[in-house]
Enzyme design. Structure first.
Site, PDB file in Angstrom:
ATOM      1  N   CYS A 129      10.648  47.435  47.610  1.00 14.98           N
ATOM      2  CA  CYS A 129      10.400  48.112  46.328  1.00 14.98           C
ATOM      3  C   CYS A 129      10.541  49.625  46.490  1.00 14.98           C
ATOM      4  CB  CYS A 129       8.997  47.795  45.816  1.00 14.98           C
ATOM      5  SG  CYS A 129       8.718  46.059  45.439  1.00 14.98           S
ATOM      6  N   CYS A 139       5.062  47.155  48.903  1.00 15.00           N
ATOM      7  CA  CYS A 139       6.329  46.441  49.089  1.00 15.00           C
ATOM      8  C   CYS A 139       7.421  47.377  49.604  1.00 15.00           C
ATOM      9  CB  CYS A 139       6.718  45.815  47.742  1.00 15.00           C
ATOM     10  SG  CYS A 139       8.406  45.213  47.649  1.00 15.00           S
TER      11      CYS A 139
END
Length: 109
Positions: free
Chosen positions: A37, A34
């Site tokens: 993230c 991600c």
């Protein structure tokens, strides 16, 4: 490599570290793949150092802990959950600034 002040959550320690915590807990639900993230990760590391002993800063890898992600209805990541006295009190979806996270933690301590 995770900062030493960050709690790495999984099925085995979630209840003890989060639900039974006597201080507020911020959980970063994330995954390796991600991009947003990865943007949040250094902020979470900084928060863990700044709030040591005042709030618990934790990370939960959704790929390794799918049942917890499902239980807390994490549909997209990063999702940051805030717990106080064992209850979810706030949820933020998507990457935010460090200042926004600081304000949220400050409101819980």
């Amino acid at each position: 490599m995770a900062d030493k002040n960050i709690v790495i959550l999984d099925e085995a320690n979630f209840e003890g570290e989060v639900l039974n915590s006597n201080i507020p807990v911020m959980i970063d639900f994330w995954a390796e793949w991600c991009g947003p993230c990865q943007t949040v990760m250094p902020i979470v590391d900084e928060l863990a150092n700044e709030f040591e002993g005042v709030a618990k800063i934790a990370k939960l890898n959704v790929d390794e802990n799918r049942s917890l992600a499902m239980k807390y209805r994490v549909m997209s990541i990063p999702t940051i959950l805030f717990f106080k006295n064992g209850e979810e009190v706030k949820r933020e979806v998507g990457a935010k600034s460090k200042e926004e996270y600081v304000e949220l933690i400050d409101s819980l301590v």
